[in-house]
Design a protein around this motif. Structure first.
Motif, PDB file in Angstrom:
ATOM      1  N   ALA A  38       0.819  -1.097  -0.143  1.00 24.75           N
ATOM      2  CA  ALA A  38       0.092  -0.069   0.130  1.00 24.75           C
ATOM      3  C   ALA A  38       1.070   1.161   0.070  1.00 24.75           C
ATOM      4  O   ALA A  38       0.456   2.288  -0.679  1.00 24.75           O
ATOM      5  N   LYS A  39       2.130   0.987   0.504  1.00 24.71           N
ATOM      6  CA  LYS A  39       3.020   2.308   0.619  1.00 24.71           C
ATOM      7  C   LYS A  39       4.180   2.403  -0.386  1.00 24.71           C
ATOM      8  O   LYS A  39       4.728   3.284  -0.659  1.00 24.71           O
ATOM      9  N   ASP A  40       3.939   1.477  -1.391  1.00 24.20           N
ATOM     10  CA  ASP A  40       5.034   1.065  -2.480  1.00 24.20           C
ATOM     11  C   ASP A  40       4.442   1.561  -3.854  1.00 24.20           C
ATOM     12  O   ASP A  40       3.581   0.756  -4.138  1.00 24.20           O
ATOM     13  N   ASP A  41       4.591   2.897  -4.269  1.00 20.68           N
ATOM     14  CA  ASP A  41       4.142   3.290  -5.340  1.00 20.68           C
ATOM     15  C   ASP A  41       4.405   2.314  -6.906  1.00 20.68           C
ATOM     16  O   ASP A  41       3.418   2.215  -7.608  1.00 20.68           O
ATOM     17  N   SER A  42       5.435   2.137  -6.766  1.00 20.81           N
ATOM     18  CA  SER A  42       6.030   1.071  -8.014  1.00 20.81           C
ATOM     19  C   SER A  42       5.121  -0.286  -7.948  1.00 20.81           C
ATOM     20  O   SER A  42       4.714  -0.603  -9.074  1.00 20.81           O
ATOM     21  N   GLU A  43       5.195  -0.782  -6.715  1.00 20.25           N
ATOM     22  CA  GLU A  43       4.333  -2.092  -6.767  1.00 20.25           C
ATOM     23  C   GLU A  43       2.902  -1.908  -6.992  1.00 20.25           C
ATOM     24  O   GLU A  43       2.263  -2.732  -7.666  1.00 20.25           O
ATOM     25  N   ARG A  44       2.335  -0.798  -6.653  1.00 12.84           N
ATOM     26  CA  ARG A  44       0.807  -0.476  -6.674  1.00 12.84           C
ATOM     27  C   ARG A  44       0.683  -0.226  -8.279  1.00 12.84           C
ATOM     28  O   ARG A  44      -0.378  -0.831  -8.944  1.00 12.84           O
ATOM     29  N   VAL A  45       1.731   0.262  -8.808  1.00 14.42           N
ATOM     30  CA  VAL A  45       1.395   0.691 -10.369  1.00 14.42           C
ATOM     31  C   VAL A  45       1.494  -0.766 -11.301  1.00 14.42           C
ATOM     32  O   VAL A  45       0.724  -0.989 -12.132  1.00 14.42           O
ATOM     33  N   VAL A  60      -4.732  -1.124  -0.159  1.00 15.07           N
ATOM     34  CA  VAL A  60      -4.552  -0.565   1.239  1.00 15.07           C
ATOM     35  C   VAL A  60      -4.099  -1.504   2.334  1.00 15.07           C
ATOM     36  O   VAL A  60      -3.940  -2.664   2.133  1.00 15.07           O
ATOM     37  N   SER A  61      -3.968  -0.706   3.306  1.00 17.15           N
ATOM     38  CA  SER A  61      -3.330  -1.416   4.496  1.00 17.15           C
ATOM     39  C   SER A  61      -4.502  -2.199   5.137  1.00 17.15           C
ATOM     40  O   SER A  61      -5.636  -1.841   5.026  1.00 17.15           O
ATOM     41  N   PRO A  62      -4.514  -3.208   6.235  1.00 12.54           N
ATOM     42  CA  PRO A  62      -5.365  -3.932   6.684  1.00 12.54           C
ATOM     43  C   PRO A  62      -6.324  -2.906   7.668  1.00 12.54           C
ATOM     44  O   PRO A  62      -7.464  -3.065   7.627  1.00 12.54           O
ATOM     45  N   LYS A  63      -5.674  -2.190   8.298  1.00 13.38           N
ATOM     46  CA  LYS A  63      -6.448  -1.109   9.124  1.00 13.38           C
ATOM     47  C   LYS A  63      -7.374  -0.384   8.224  1.00 13.38           C
ATOM     48  O   LYS A  63      -8.690   0.072   8.522  1.00 13.38           O
ATOM     49  N   THR A  64      -6.825  -0.068   6.902  1.00 12.91           N
ATOM     50  CA  THR A  64      -7.646   1.075   6.123  1.00 12.91           C
ATOM     51  C   THR A  64      -8.881   0.034   5.557  1.00 12.91           C
ATOM     52  O   THR A  64     -10.026   0.473   5.162  1.00 12.91           O
ATOM     53  N   TYR A  65      -8.596  -1.044   5.124  1.00 12.98           N
ATOM     54  CA  TYR A  65      -9.563  -2.083   4.584  1.00 12.98           C
ATOM     55  C   TYR A  65     -10.597  -1.907   5.576  1.00 12.98           C
ATOM     56  O   TYR A  65     -11.760  -2.194   5.198  1.00 12.98           O
ATOM     57  N   ALA A  66     -10.353  -2.454   6.841  1.00 14.77           N
ATOM     58  CA  ALA A  66     -11.290  -2.491   7.959  1.00 14.77           C
ATOM     59  C   ALA A  66     -12.304  -1.282   7.827  1.00 14.77           C
ATOM     60  O   ALA A  66     -13.478  -1.377   8.030  1.00 14.77           O
ATOM     61  N   LYS A  67     -11.692  -0.192   7.795  1.00 10.94           N
ATOM     62  CA  LYS A  67     -12.416   1.206   7.795  1.00 10.94           C
ATOM     63  C   LYS A  67     -13.152   1.069   6.646  1.00 10.94           C
ATOM     64  O   LYS A  67     -14.746   1.402   6.561  1.00 10.94           O
ATOM     65  N   ILE A  68     -12.848   0.534   5.185  1.00  9.13           N
ATOM     66  CA  ILE A  68     -13.635   0.615   4.197  1.00  9.13           C
ATOM     67  C   ILE A  68     -14.815  -0.456   4.324  1.00  9.13           C
ATOM     68  O   ILE A  68     -16.120  -0.275   4.046  1.00  9.13           O
ATOM     69  N   PHE A  69     -14.479  -1.529   5.044  1.00  7.67           N
ATOM     70  CA  PHE A  69     -15.588  -2.588   5.249  1.00  7.67           C
ATOM     71  C   PHE A  69     -16.427  -1.863   6.273  1.00  7.67           C
ATOM     72  O   PHE A  69     -17.837  -2.051   5.921  1.00  7.67           O
ATOM     73  N   ARG A  84      -2.430 -10.282   0.739  1.00  2.00           N
ATOM     74  CA  ARG A  84      -1.096 -10.866   0.363  1.00  2.00           C
ATOM     75  C   ARG A  84      -0.519 -11.941   1.327  1.00  2.00           C
ATOM     76  O   ARG A  84      -0.098 -13.180   0.949  1.00  2.00           O
ATOM     77  N   TYR A  85      -0.880 -11.768   2.686  1.00  7.29           N
ATOM     78  CA  TYR A  85      -0.277 -12.722   3.651  1.00  7.29           C
ATOM     79  C   TYR A  85      -1.608 -12.983   4.649  1.00  7.29           C
ATOM     80  O   TYR A  85      -2.458 -12.335   4.853  1.00  7.29           O
ATOM     81  N   LEU A  86      -1.389 -14.119   5.446  1.00  5.38           N
ATOM     82  CA  LEU A  86      -2.574 -14.439   6.530  1.00  5.38           C
ATOM     83  C   LEU A  86      -2.481 -13.368   7.469  1.00  5.38           C
ATOM     84  O   LEU A  86      -3.366 -13.023   7.914  1.00  5.38           O
ATOM     85  N   GLU A  87      -1.501 -12.792   7.855  1.00  5.72           N
ATOM     86  CA  GLU A  87      -1.223 -11.709   8.858  1.00  5.72           C
ATOM     87  C   GLU A  87      -2.002 -10.631   8.336  1.00  5.72           C
ATOM     88  O   GLU A  87      -2.657  -9.658   9.237  1.00  5.72           O
ATOM     89  N   ASP A  88      -2.153 -10.127   7.077  1.00  9.08           N
ATOM     90  CA  ASP A  88      -3.010  -9.161   6.593  1.00  9.08           C
ATOM     91  C   ASP A  88      -4.202  -9.308   6.792  1.00  9.08           C
ATOM     92  O   ASP A  88      -5.256  -8.540   7.163  1.00  9.08           O
ATOM     93  N   CYS A  89      -4.933 -10.546   6.603  1.00 11.44           N
ATOM     94  CA  CYS A  89      -6.303 -11.128   6.786  1.00 11.44           C
ATOM     95  C   CYS A  89      -6.658 -10.816   8.300  1.00 11.44           C
ATOM     96  O   CYS A  89      -7.792 -10.327   8.777  1.00 11.44           O
ATOM     97  N   LEU A  90      -5.935 -11.410   9.110  1.00 10.45           N
ATOM     98  CA  LEU A  90      -6.205 -11.470  10.601  1.00 10.45           C
ATOM     99  C   LEU A  90      -6.095 -10.122  10.936  1.00 10.45           C
ATOM    100  O   LEU A  90      -6.968  -9.631  12.073  1.00 10.45           O
TER     101      LEU A  90
END
Length: 144
Positions: A38-45, A60-69, A84-90
């Motif tokens: 979410a913070k890496d512009d080149s990877e996002r592109v 987005v970050s997990p925290k931002t996704y929770a806000k969207i949800f 991307r990872y289990l940690e992101d979901c949790l």
């Protein structure tokens, strides 16, 4: 809005994901959830280039996704969410998102202690086993 699929895939959005799940579900929005990306512009592109031209995309970050949800602040009517990872979901769940079912796809080797190749694209470390148990305890149905 409806989230059509929650998927776990270390490669996030790639040809196989887009040509199978993307074609079958025909989502009009893709959201990738991972703090670093979410913070890496080149990877996002690079990820955004993979998304069909008629679909919205965000990373987005997990925290931002929770806000969207929680605010039901989606752009599309059929959304495909990739962790991307289990940690992101949790982390997203702990921040307030609800994930009823998670399709586990590519969990690739990250060279972690105790990591074992279970399937072609499923490398599981002891820490992953603990995360799977925690997700199940939170009511997340896991499928591979």
């Amino acid at each position: 809005m409806a989230v059509e699929l929650y998927k776990l895939d270390g490669r996030m959005l790639h040809g196989q994901v887009l040509s199978t799940f993307g074609r079958i579900l025909n989502p009009d929005e893709f959201i990738v959830v991972n703090e670093k990306v979410a913070k890496d512009d080149s990877e996002r592109v690079v990820l955004e280039i993979a998304v069909p031209a008629d679909a919205d995309f965000d990373c987005v970050s997990p925290k931002t996704y929770a806000k969207i949800f929680k605010e039901n602040d989606y752009f599309g009517t059929k959304t495909f969410v990739v962790f991307r990872y289990l940690e992101d979901c949790l982390a997203a769940i702990k921040a307030g998102a609800e994930v009823k079912k998670l399709t586990v796809g590519g969990m690739y080797s990250r060279g972690r202690e105790g990591e074992v190749k279970e399937e072609i694209a499923l490398f599981v470390a002891d820490s992953d086993r603990a995360l799977f148990r925690e997700l199940e305890a939170l009511g997340v149905e896991l499928e591979y």
